[in-house]
Motif scaffolding. Structure first.
Motif, PDB file in Angstrom:
ATOM      1  N   TYR A   1      75.350  49.871  -7.089  1.00  0.00           N
ATOM      2  CA  TYR A   1      73.924  49.782  -7.560  1.00  0.00           C
ATOM      3  C   TYR A   1      72.553  48.537  -7.711  1.00  0.00           C
ATOM      4  N   LYS A   2      73.677  47.335  -8.514  1.00  0.00           N
ATOM      5  CA  LYS A   2      72.861  46.381  -7.884  1.00  0.00           C
ATOM      6  C   LYS A   2      72.621  45.697  -6.519  1.00  0.00           C
ATOM      7  N   ILE A   3      73.278  46.458  -5.345  1.00  0.00           N
ATOM      8  CA  ILE A   3      73.258  45.641  -4.198  1.00  0.00           C
ATOM      9  C   ILE A   3      72.482  46.585  -3.604  1.00  0.00           C
ATOM     10  N   ALA A   4      72.563  48.474  -3.764  1.00  0.00           N
ATOM     11  CA  ALA A   4      70.884  49.122  -3.890  1.00  0.00           C
ATOM     12  C   ALA A   4      69.594  48.191  -4.520  1.00  0.00           C
ATOM     13  N   GLU A   5      69.728  48.216  -4.634  1.00  0.00           N
ATOM     14  CA  GLU A   5      68.541  47.570  -5.761  1.00  0.00           C
ATOM     15  C   GLU A   5      68.151  45.602  -5.074  1.00  0.00           C
ATOM     16  N   CYS A   6      68.705  45.022  -5.194  1.00  0.00           N
ATOM     17  CA  CYS A   6      68.994  43.487  -4.037  1.00  0.00           C
ATOM     18  C   CYS A   6      68.241  44.227  -2.504  1.00  0.00           C
ATOM     19  N   TYR A   7      68.528  45.415  -2.046  1.00  0.00           N
ATOM     20  CA  TYR A   7      68.456  45.824  -1.022  1.00  0.00           C
ATOM     21  C   TYR A   7      66.702  46.447  -0.945  1.00  0.00           C
ATOM     22  N   THR A   8      66.918  46.930  -1.969  1.00  0.00           N
ATOM     23  CA  THR A   8      65.734  47.879  -1.855  1.00  0.00           C
ATOM     24  C   THR A   8      64.151  46.723  -1.897  1.00  0.00           C
ATOM     25  N   ILE A   9      64.574  45.700  -3.467  1.00  0.00           N
ATOM     26  CA  ILE A   9      63.639  44.627  -3.175  1.00  0.00           C
ATOM     27  C   ILE A   9      63.402  44.406  -2.008  1.00  0.00           C
ATOM     28  N   LEU A  10      64.552  43.523  -1.253  1.00  0.00           N
ATOM     29  CA  LEU A  10      64.273  43.252  -0.313  1.00  0.00           C
ATOM     30  C   LEU A  10      63.370  43.572   0.940  1.00  0.00           C
ATOM     31  N   LYS A  11      63.265  45.162   0.611  1.00  0.00           N
ATOM     32  CA  LYS A  11      62.943  45.820   1.915  1.00  0.00           C
ATOM     33  C   LYS A  11      63.632  46.599   2.542  1.00  0.00           C
ATOM     34  N   LEU A  12      65.099  46.583   2.639  1.00  0.00           N
ATOM     35  CA  LEU A  12      65.867  46.893   3.075  1.00  0.00           C
ATOM     36  C   LEU A  12      66.931  48.522   3.031  1.00  0.00           C
ATOM     37  N   ASP A  13      65.681  49.856   3.303  1.00  0.00           N
ATOM     38  CA  ASP A  13      66.201  50.698   1.923  1.00  0.00           C
ATOM     39  C   ASP A  13      66.972  51.870   2.858  1.00  0.00           C
ATOM     40  N   LYS A  14      66.837  51.666   3.770  1.00  0.00           N
ATOM     41  CA  LYS A  14      68.294  52.176   4.485  1.00  0.00           C
ATOM     42  C   LYS A  14      69.774  51.338   4.839  1.00  0.00           C
ATOM     43  N   ASP A  15      69.998  49.972   4.220  1.00  0.00           N
ATOM     44  CA  ASP A  15      71.441  49.325   3.613  1.00  0.00           C
ATOM     45  C   ASP A  15      71.129  49.633   2.434  1.00  0.00           C
ATOM     46  N   ALA A  16      69.771  50.503   1.484  1.00  0.00           N
ATOM     47  CA  ALA A  16      70.087  50.582   0.005  1.00  0.00           C
ATOM     48  C   ALA A  16      70.968  52.023   0.065  1.00  0.00           C
ATOM     49  N   ILE A  17      70.205  52.676   1.008  1.00  0.00           N
ATOM     50  CA  ILE A  17      70.491  54.551   0.930  1.00  0.00           C
ATOM     51  C   ILE A  17      71.974  54.424   1.468  1.00  0.00           C
ATOM     52  N   ALA A  18      72.094  53.716   2.177  1.00  0.00           N
ATOM     53  CA  ALA A  18      74.012  54.131   2.490  1.00  0.00           C
ATOM     54  C   ALA A  18      75.351  53.403   1.587  1.00  0.00           C
ATOM     55  N   VAL A  19      74.675  52.581   0.942  1.00  0.00           N
ATOM     56  CA  VAL A  19      75.286  52.622   0.381  1.00  0.00           C
ATOM     57  C   VAL A  19      75.221  53.145  -1.398  1.00  0.00           C
TER      58      VAL A  19
END
Length: 226
Positions: free
Chosen positions: A106-124
């Protein structure tokens, strides 16, 4: 108490800068001497270190460190299976006290979301089995799905949030914004509304928001005025 316990206590006390310095030194020592810490101890160190970096808002660096922690967790899982097969009973007790792997993801996805890497967040988050997804994971997934135009998946995730937390109003708004009928949304909260005194207004609130998202502001206003 060992040194890992002290790092954990500092993390729990919110001493993030202290945790970052100490965990960094200990990880350097571990790299120079791989036998210094057990796989579970190194996993804990990586998670506490990543948490401290996350607190400093270095999200790309934090995501990298969290990913390293997950790799270490795989090593730990393999060694735990070996110990279990050979009769080691302490591994299950130890694993219960470790930082949650689901929370790390979840923390990794939160980082990706903040970095606007939404596809990576969804994948995690997609990699987390449905039964292990907490309400906040489903909520983040729902918002990411909606932003990505994956409306059906967003609806499914919002509904799962409401199944677990029937008064999650932002999830209700999310469903209504995706054209889910107000009556269907209200039915998911009805048991709670009827079981708690003075909560009748919530049914009217849901109905009004349904009208708003349907573009009927007049009827929405009439609902709120009654």
């Amino acid at each position: 108490m060992n040194v890992i316990d002290h790092v954990r206590d500092m993390a729990a006390a919110g001493l993030h800068s202290n945790v970052r310095i100490m965990s960094s030194l200990l990880l350097t020592m571990s790299n120079n001497n791989p036998e210094l810490f057990s796989p579970s101890q190194k996993y804990q160190l990586l998670v506490y270190h990543a948490d401290a970096i996350f607190h400093d808002k270095e999200y790309r660096n934090a995501a990298c460190k969290y990913s390293m922690a997950l790799q270490q967790k795989k090593v730990l899982s393999k060694t735990s299976k070996v110990r279990t097969s050979t009769g080691g009973g302490a591994s299950n007790i130890q694993s219960q006290s470790l930082p949650s792997e689901i929370e790390v993801k979840y923390k990794i996805a939160e980082c990706y979301t903040i970095l606007k890497l939404d596809k990576d967040a969804i994948a995690v988050l997609d990699g987390i089995p449905s039964r292990q997804r907490t309400p906040k994971i489903n909520m983040m997934l729902a918002n990411l799905y909606r932003k990505a135009g994956q409306e059906r998946s967003a609806v499914t995730s919002y509904k799962e949030v409401l199944r677990q937390c029937p008064l999650a109003l932002d999830a209700i708004i999310g469903l209504l914004s995706l054209s889910v009928k107000g009556a269907e949304v209200a039915s998911m909260t009805m048991d709670v509304i009827q079981s708690i005194p003075n909560l009748d207004w919530l049914s009217i609130w849901i109905k009004a928001y349904a009208f708003i998202h349907a573009g009927d502001n007049h009827r929405a206003w009439m609902c709120m005025a009654t």
